[in-house]
Design an enzyme around this catalytic site. Structure first.
Site, short mmCIF file in Angstrom:
data_model
loop_
_atom_site.label_atom_id
_atom_site.label_comp_id
_atom_site.label_asym_id
_atom_site.label_seq_id
_atom_site.Cartn_x
_atom_site.Cartn_y
_atom_site.Cartn_z
N ASP A 138 1.05 -1.37 -0.23
CA ASP A 138 -0.13 -0.09 0.15
C ASP A 138 0.93 1.21 -0.57
O ASP A 138 0.65 2.24 -0.52
CB ASP A 138 -1.01 0.15 0.88
CG ASP A 138 -0.39 -0.03 2.45
OD1 ASP A 138 0.67 -0.67 2.87
OD2 ASP A 138 -1.47 0.10 3.68
N CYS A 139 2.07 1.56 0.13
CA CYS A 139 3.08 2.41 1.03
C CYS A 139 3.56 2.65 -0.85
O CYS A 139 3.50 3.27 -1.18
CB CYS A 139 4.05 2.36 1.82
SG CYS A 139 3.33 2.32 3.06
#
Length: 154
Positions: A138-139
């Protein structure tokens, strides 16, 4: 079993520039390295050098963070917020956004690890800093989105 665990710990130490994933396993790694390599070994010295990235002083004294930071995560969302708010094209914010973009650039993971237990990471981003060593899906997605948003704006 001891040799196998030693090898896994050594690999993670190298993959994360001796930061480890969090302070809990960092403490475990330090005890293991102290036992296997000695209190004054190079590996033990490398572990000691990065302890400050987890420590900070608050109102109640010295405390420890759960990670070495949230730098990539916060930078990506800050860029996205500025673009969505419509301020990314204003001259007074250009320098700030250029610095944020530069931070994402230097934080991007540029090579895969020579580690059979870790997924490919080249081109992705970690949660905090490149030294953390591991891609976080997700980063990576939010950082890529922020970069693309700025490229589209500029």
């Amino acid at each position: 079993a001891n040799e196998r665990v030693y090898e896994l710990i050594r690999r993670e130490d190298e993959n994360t520039s001796y930061n480890c994933l969090a302070p809990a396993n960092k403490a475990f790694h330090m005890v293991s390295v102290w036992h296997s390599d000695g209190a004054n070994s190079t590996r033990m010295r490398r572990h000691r050098e990065v302890i400050p990235s987890y420590m900070w002083v608050g109102e109640e004294g010295m405390t420890c963070s759960g990670t070495n930071g949230v730098q990539v995560w916060d930078t990506a969302f800050s860029i996205q917020a500025m673009v969505e708010a419509g301020v990314s094209m204003l001259p007074e914010f250009r320098s700030t956004l250029e610095k944020a973009l530069k931070y994402l650039d230097i934080s991007q993971l540029r090579e895969d690890l020579a580690d059979e237990y870790r997924q490919p990471r080249k081109g992705g981003w970690p949660f905090s800093t490149r030294n953390n060593g591991y891609i976080v899906s997700d980063c990576a997605a939010e950082a890529l989105k922020a970069v693309l948003m700025l490229q589209e704006e500029w």
